[in-house]
Design an enzyme around this catalytic site. Structure first.
Site, mmCIF file in Angstrom:
data_model
loop_
_atom_site.group_PDB
_atom_site.id
_atom_site.type_symbol
_atom_site.label_atom_id
_atom_site.label_comp_id
_atom_site.label_asym_id
_atom_site.label_seq_id
_atom_site.Cartn_x
_atom_site.Cartn_y
_atom_site.Cartn_z
ATOM 1 N N HIS A 239 0.823 -1.206 0.000
ATOM 2 C CA HIS A 239 0.000 0.000 0.000
ATOM 3 C C HIS A 239 0.863 1.264 0.000
ATOM 4 O O HIS A 239 0.466 2.292 -0.520
ATOM 5 C CB HIS A 239 -0.945 0.014 1.205
ATOM 6 C CG HIS A 239 -2.135 -0.854 1.026
ATOM 7 N ND1 HIS A 239 -2.086 -2.217 1.165
ATOM 8 C CD2 HIS A 239 -3.408 -0.546 0.705
ATOM 9 C CE1 HIS A 239 -3.280 -2.708 0.941
ATOM 10 N NE2 HIS A 239 -4.111 -1.718 0.660
ATOM 11 N N ASP B 205 -6.126 -2.604 7.196
ATOM 12 C CA ASP B 205 -6.999 -2.622 6.021
ATOM 13 C C ASP B 205 -7.312 -4.064 5.634
ATOM 14 O O ASP B 205 -7.475 -4.406 4.462
ATOM 15 C CB ASP B 205 -6.366 -1.864 4.841
ATOM 16 C CG ASP B 205 -7.362 -1.562 3.730
ATOM 17 O OD1 ASP B 205 -8.551 -1.328 4.038
ATOM 18 O OD2 ASP B 205 -6.965 -1.556 2.553
ATOM 19 N N LEU C 286 -5.390 -2.887 -5.638
ATOM 20 C CA LEU C 286 -5.354 -3.457 -4.298
ATOM 21 C C LEU C 286 -6.780 -3.536 -3.752
ATOM 22 O O LEU C 286 -7.575 -2.609 -3.940
ATOM 23 C CB LEU C 286 -4.485 -2.613 -3.374
ATOM 24 C CG LEU C 286 -2.984 -2.684 -3.620
ATOM 25 C CD1 LEU C 286 -2.252 -1.627 -2.803
ATOM 26 C CD2 LEU C 286 -2.441 -4.068 -3.300
#
Length: 161
Positions: A41, A63, A97
């Site tokens: 990320h 996340d 993602l």
């Protein structure tokens, strides 16, 4: 605003004079910044730089989606098909993602052992600062008057997560 979620993920990077939300986040001491420290990320070099710029307002998050802690394979995030390969969750439709497979223990170890932040800085980013942000005044550290909500994690000998 008091917090920028998923800092540096899917947003323009800070650049002098660019006026990006990332630049505002780095330069505004009143804003807490959330970091997904999985190496995907946000790359480690940027993460290290941003964490150093915002030490007393950095928050470690995961996340995590349903594949967190599981094996590679096919999953869903809501109704969207996701493929996890080499621990990285991506939407089948466009390769973006799709959350992460990161667990909090791995995020903690990544910050401490891989990005080389002190144990105190890492504990603060994983517990004290998030607790303060949501208004909890009696958790997040070991101190008289605080709730004793502890986790034992052996970090000796870990050099890379």
């Amino acid at each position: 605003a008091t917090l920028i979620t998923h800092f540096s993920n899917g947003m323009p990077k800070p650049a002098t004079g660019a006026g990006t939300i990332a630049e505002v986040g780095i330069n505004n001491p009143k804003l807490a910044l959330e970091f997904i420290l999985d190496g995907h990320h946000i790359n480690d070099e940027d993460a290290r730089s941003y964490l150093n710029s915002a030490k007393k307002r950095s928050i470690v998050i995961t996340d995590a989606m349903s594949a967190a802690g599981s094996t590679d394979g096919d999953y869903k995030i809501g109704e969207l098909p996701v493929t996890v390969a080499d621990g990285v969750a991506r939407l089948k439709s466009n390769g973006s993602l799709a959350g992460s497979t990161l667990t909090m223990d791995r995020a903690f170890l990544h910050m401490h052992s891989h990005l080389n932040f002190s144990l105190e800085e890492t504990v603060n980013a994983a517990s004290l600062i998030p607790a303060e942000i949501i208004g909890l005044s009696n958790v997040g550290k070991i101190s008289v008057g605080y709730k004793a909500d502890l986790l034992s994690l052996n970090i000796s000998g870990i050099t890379h997560v």
